[in-house]
Design an enzyme around this catalytic site. Structure first.
Site, PDB file in Angstrom:
ATOM      1  N   HIS A 103      81.725  74.490  23.920  1.00 31.48           N
ATOM      2  CA  HIS A 103      82.001  75.934  23.803  1.00 31.48           C
ATOM      3  C   HIS A 103      83.207  76.297  24.669  1.00 31.48           C
ATOM      4  O   HIS A 103      84.044  77.101  24.278  1.00 31.48           O
ATOM      5  CB  HIS A 103      80.797  76.751  24.281  1.00 31.48           C
ATOM      6  CG  HIS A 103      79.563  76.569  23.440  1.00 31.48           C
ATOM      7  ND1 HIS A 103      79.010  77.587  22.696  1.00 31.48           N
ATOM      8  CD2 HIS A 103      78.792  75.483  23.209  1.00 31.48           C
ATOM      9  CE1 HIS A 103      77.940  77.141  22.066  1.00 31.48           C
ATOM     10  NE2 HIS A 103      77.783  75.857  22.363  1.00 31.48           N
ATOM     11  N   ASP A 115      80.277  84.434  23.558  1.00 31.35           N
ATOM     12  CA  ASP A 115      79.650  83.344  22.820  1.00 31.35           C
ATOM     13  C   ASP A 115      78.433  83.829  22.032  1.00 31.35           C
ATOM     14  O   ASP A 115      77.743  84.753  22.429  1.00 31.35           O
ATOM     15  CB  ASP A 115      79.207  82.283  23.843  1.00 31.35           C
ATOM     16  CG  ASP A 115      78.999  80.938  23.198  1.00 31.35           C
ATOM     17  OD1 ASP A 115      79.913  80.107  23.281  1.00 31.35           O
ATOM     18  OD2 ASP A 115      77.912  80.722  22.608  1.00 31.35           O
ATOM     19  N   HIS A 159      79.820  62.160  16.038  1.00 30.02           N
ATOM     20  CA  HIS A 159      78.473  62.759  15.998  1.00 30.02           C
ATOM     21  C   HIS A 159      78.502  64.084  15.226  1.00 30.02           C
ATOM     22  O   HIS A 159      77.499  64.749  15.119  1.00 30.02           O
ATOM     23  CB  HIS A 159      77.987  62.984  17.423  1.00 30.02           C
ATOM     24  CG  HIS A 159      78.662  64.149  18.103  1.00 30.02           C
ATOM     25  ND1 HIS A 159      80.035  64.267  18.199  1.00 30.02           N
ATOM     26  CD2 HIS A 159      78.167  65.271  18.689  1.00 30.02           C
ATOM     27  CE1 HIS A 159      80.330  65.403  18.824  1.00 30.02           C
ATOM     28  NE2 HIS A 159      79.220  66.024  19.122  1.00 30.02           N
ATOM     29  N   ASN A 166      83.887  70.768  16.888  1.00 31.96           N
ATOM     30  CA  ASN A 166      85.214  70.576  17.487  1.00 31.96           C
ATOM     31  C   ASN A 166      85.767  69.215  17.100  1.00 31.96           C
ATOM     32  O   ASN A 166      86.933  69.083  16.712  1.00 31.96           O
ATOM     33  CB  ASN A 166      85.141  70.672  19.009  1.00 31.96           C
ATOM     34  CG  ASN A 166      84.790  72.060  19.482  1.00 31.96           C
ATOM     35  OD1 ASN A 166      85.514  73.005  19.224  1.00 31.96           O
ATOM     36  ND2 ASN A 166      83.651  72.195  20.145  1.00 31.96           N
ATOM     37  N   GLU A 211      89.074  68.430  14.973  1.00 32.58           N
ATOM     38  CA  GLU A 211      90.141  67.653  15.627  1.00 32.58           C
ATOM     39  C   GLU A 211      90.491  66.442  14.750  1.00 32.58           C
ATOM     40  O   GLU A 211      91.663  66.081  14.606  1.00 32.58           O
ATOM     41  CB  GLU A 211      89.700  67.218  17.031  1.00 32.58           C
ATOM     42  CG  GLU A 211      89.643  68.404  18.013  1.00 32.58           C
ATOM     43  CD  GLU A 211      88.737  68.178  19.224  1.00 32.58           C
ATOM     44  OE1 GLU A 211      88.374  67.014  19.494  1.00 32.58           O
ATOM     45  OE2 GLU A 211      88.394  69.159  19.906  1.00 32.58           O
ATOM     46  N   GLU A 252      73.913  71.681  14.780  1.00 29.33           N
ATOM     47  CA  GLU A 252      74.281  71.953  13.378  1.00 29.33           C
ATOM     48  C   GLU A 252      75.067  70.777  12.791  1.00 29.33           C
ATOM     49  O   GLU A 252      75.737  70.893  11.772  1.00 29.33           O
ATOM     50  CB  GLU A 252      74.994  73.291  13.288  1.00 29.33           C
ATOM     51  CG  GLU A 252      76.462  73.455  13.545  1.00 29.33           C
ATOM     52  CD  GLU A 252      77.167  72.675  14.620  1.00 29.33           C
ATOM     53  OE1 GLU A 252      76.555  72.300  15.648  1.00 29.33           O
ATOM     54  OE2 GLU A 252      78.376  72.456  14.454  1.00 29.33           O
TER      55      GLU A 252
HETATM   56  N1  UDP Z   1      85.629  65.504  24.151  1.00 31.78           N
HETATM   57  C1  UDP Z   1      86.660  64.845  24.799  1.00 31.78           C
HETATM   58  N2  UDP Z   1      86.405  63.632  25.349  1.00 31.78           N
HETATM   59  C2  UDP Z   1      85.184  63.034  25.276  1.00 31.78           C
HETATM   60  C3  UDP Z   1      84.137  63.700  24.593  1.00 31.78           C
HETATM   61  C4  UDP Z   1      84.401  64.935  24.035  1.00 31.78           C
HETATM   62  O1  UDP Z   1      87.784  65.361  24.895  1.00 31.78           O
HETATM   63  O2  UDP Z   1      85.027  61.933  25.782  1.00 31.78           O
HETATM   64  C5  UDP Z   1      85.887  66.845  23.597  1.00 31.78           C
HETATM   65  C6  UDP Z   1      86.178  66.803  22.122  1.00 31.78           C
HETATM   66  O3  UDP Z   1      87.553  66.615  21.887  1.00 31.78           O
HETATM   67  C7  UDP Z   1      85.669  68.176  21.672  1.00 31.78           C
HETATM   68  C8  UDP Z   1      84.545  68.481  22.643  1.00 31.78           C
HETATM   69  O4  UDP Z   1      84.719  67.624  23.757  1.00 31.78           O
HETATM   70  O5  UDP Z   1      86.685  69.136  21.825  1.00 31.78           O
HETATM   71  C9  UDP Z   1      83.164  68.218  22.066  1.00 31.78           C
HETATM   72  O6  UDP Z   1      82.833  69.219  21.168  1.00 31.78           O
HETATM   73  P1  UDP Z   1      82.028  68.916  19.848  1.00 31.78           P
HETATM   74  O7  UDP Z   1      81.827  70.213  19.139  1.00 31.78           O
HETATM   75  O8  UDP Z   1      82.696  67.871  19.068  1.00 31.78           O
HETATM   76  O9  UDP Z   1      80.662  68.298  20.322  1.00 31.78           O
HETATM   77  P2  UDP Z   1      79.592  68.691  21.448  1.00 31.78           P
HETATM   78  O10 UDP Z   1      80.005  67.990  22.667  1.00 31.78           O
HETATM   79  O11 UDP Z   1      79.601  70.183  21.593  1.00 31.78           O
HETATM   80  O12 UDP Z   1      78.324  68.150  20.885  1.00 31.78           O
END
Ligand code: UDP
Length: 488
Positions: free
Chosen positions: A21, A126, A369, A373, A377, A393
């Protein structure tokens, strides 16, 4: 500059305290603050401040506007959480997470004091802070909701919540259709949280209802997506579900320079130059990148299956493993794995500079996973994906990627589970098949062409005149109009 743009606009962002977030919120704050006369502030708590300050320093060095950080005290002790606990760490269990949410609700008092004193022109809060709509209303400040998820997930979740189609099946594995969506989308109860469908009147259901109710009463919703990626669902969200929404993504593209990209989220556990050098020694599209986000945790036997699949596939890889698996010192790599993989594979223990890695031309596939984000990306970098959803989700995002965009291959996760247990681990052979399919299967070229097209569409969306660029402009103009009406 038109006459409206001369008027200063102060937008305050209040993200939930998870990396997934906070990271996009910083991107959005930057996107807003690069506009003339727009000032951005982010509210956070003492221990989460670091997520913003480092990247902010890098932005400042390259001349981007600095985003102000406002720190609220988190009531850790008052709600009975252990010291140093200011984020929803899943390893502490559901009971602690409930306490954490209680703590976030207690922030409303500090928020209201702040809003009364500072009187910003807009509050972007949020989704997990539904109470923020009322807090902002007290001072006549428009509140926008930031969900951090896709239009597709927003629509699918709402259809499930309202129509409860999971009641029409007799087993957890029987598929049901999500009624009235633009595509024929099938789900299974196994792929949604039990809190959602099993227990009537659960805490989770009440929270979801509150979130939706506050969303309807808010000024609108900003979505980290771009119109061309999921036009049917952007339209559905607006027209059928009646929400006011602005698409402003992919927000990760607001990080224009490598130095800033390398600072997203936590401190990287690898020197980014070393990492880029390693990637540059590989052929284009030849490396598989595996990362499961900021919160998912796999048990040691699952990590061993992944390791064996990578070795058997013979492909180059970068594999990000958080906390050495589940934080215990269990053996999670096969004997001699790292020696055998020398030069072929890189294991990052901890945090990876993900956006930098994904954008490298050597990356040929992303095992993800399915956090939104990460998906976006991957889309922005033009990389095909192997989808491996875990919880939240993420199963909706898998559907979007594999069935609607058709740019990914599913590894076939059977069950929504915060921490997948032994009976649900994915075996080496299955993982290896998915890796081969994405890298060299007969549809891999077709997928690669589609992903490159989406990458180009994402680039156009954020450029001057593009759909996301125009939506931000339209939103800022509206907020200025709102401000003017208040003054007159
Ligand atoms: N991320 C990163 N390095 C890592 C793991 C995650 O930069 O080793 C960043 C990734 O680029 C993304 C965010 O952390 O921007 C993770 O958000 P996402 O919605 O994919 O998953 P969440 O962690 O919320 O399950």
């Amino acid at each position: 500059m038109d006459v409206h743009e001369a008027q200063e606009l102060h937008v305050v962002f209040f993200p939930f305290m998870g990396q997934g977030h906070m990271i996009p919120t910083l991107d959005i704050a930057r996107l807003f603050s690069v506009h003339d006369n727009v000032k951005a502030t982010i509210i956070t708590t003492p221990l989460n401040k670091a997520t913003f300050t480092k990247a902010n320093e890098e932005s400042e060095k390259i001349g981007d506007p600095v985003i102000k950080i406002e720190v609220f005290k988190f009531p850790t002790k008052e709600v009975g959480l252990p010291d140093g606990y200011e984020s929803p760490d899943l390893s502490l269990g559901v009971g602690m997470i409930q306490k954490f949410f209680k703590g976030t609700e207690m922030l409303s008092e500090q928020l209201e004091e702040y809003l009364e004193k500072v009187r910003p022109n807009c509050l972007v809060a949020d989704m997990f802070f539904p109470w923020a709509t009322d807090s902002a209303a007290k001072f006549n400040i428009p509140r926008l909701v930031f969900h951090r998820i896709s239009y597709f997930s927003l629509c699918a979740q709402e259809i499930i919540r309202v129509h409860e189609p999971y009641k029409n099946v007799s087993s957890d594995d029987e598929p049901f259709i999500l009624p009235s969506l633009p595509h024929k989308v099938q789900m299974r109860r196994l792929h949604i949280s039990e809190d959602f469908w099993k227990s009537e009147g659960s805490e989770f259901k009440r929270r979801m209802a509150r979130i939706k109710e506050s969303e309807v009463r808010s000024y609108g919703v900003i979505v980290n997506s771009f119109y061309e990626l999921e036009p049917d669902y952007a339209d559905y969200f607006r027209k059928e579900l009646g929400r006011r929404a602005w698409s402003i993504g992919p927000v990760s593209m607001s990080n224009r320079r490598a130095e800033v990209k390398a600072q997203r989220g936590k401190q990287a556990s690898i020197d980014e130059h070393e990492c880029m050098k390693w990637l540059s020694s590989k052929k284009p599209d030849s490396v598989i990148y595996l990362c499961f986000g900021s919160t998912s945790v796999f048990i040691a036997p699952q990590l061993q299956e992944i390791a064996m699949a990578l070795e058997a596939s013979g492909k180059n890889f970068i594999w990000v493993v958080r906390d050495g698996g589940d934080g215990k010192n269990e053996k999670w790599l096969p004997e001699g794995f790292e020696q055998r993989m020398e030069g072929k594979g890189l294991i990052i223990r901890g945090w990876a500079p993900q956006v930098l890695i994904l954008e490298h031309e050597a990356i040929g596939a992303f095992v993800t996973h399915c956090g939104w984000n990460s998906i976006l990306e991957g889309v922005a970098a033009g990389v095909p994906m192997v989808t491996w959803p875990v919880f939240a989700e993420q199963f909706y995002n898998e559907l979007l990627v594999t069935q609607i965009l058709k740019t990914g291959v599913s590894v076939g996760v059977k069950k929504w589970d915060r921490k997948p247990s032994l009976e649900n681990i994915i075996k080496q052979e299955v993982i290896e098949t998915a890796l081969r399919e994405i890298m060299e299967g007969n549809k891999s070229e077709e997928r690669r062409i589609k992903t490159k097209k989406l990458k180009e569409m994402a680039r156009q969306a954020v450029e001057e005149g593009g759909s996301s660029y125009s939506d931000i402009h339209a939103l800022l103009a509206e907020l200025r109009g709102y401000q003017l009406r208040q003054q007159n």
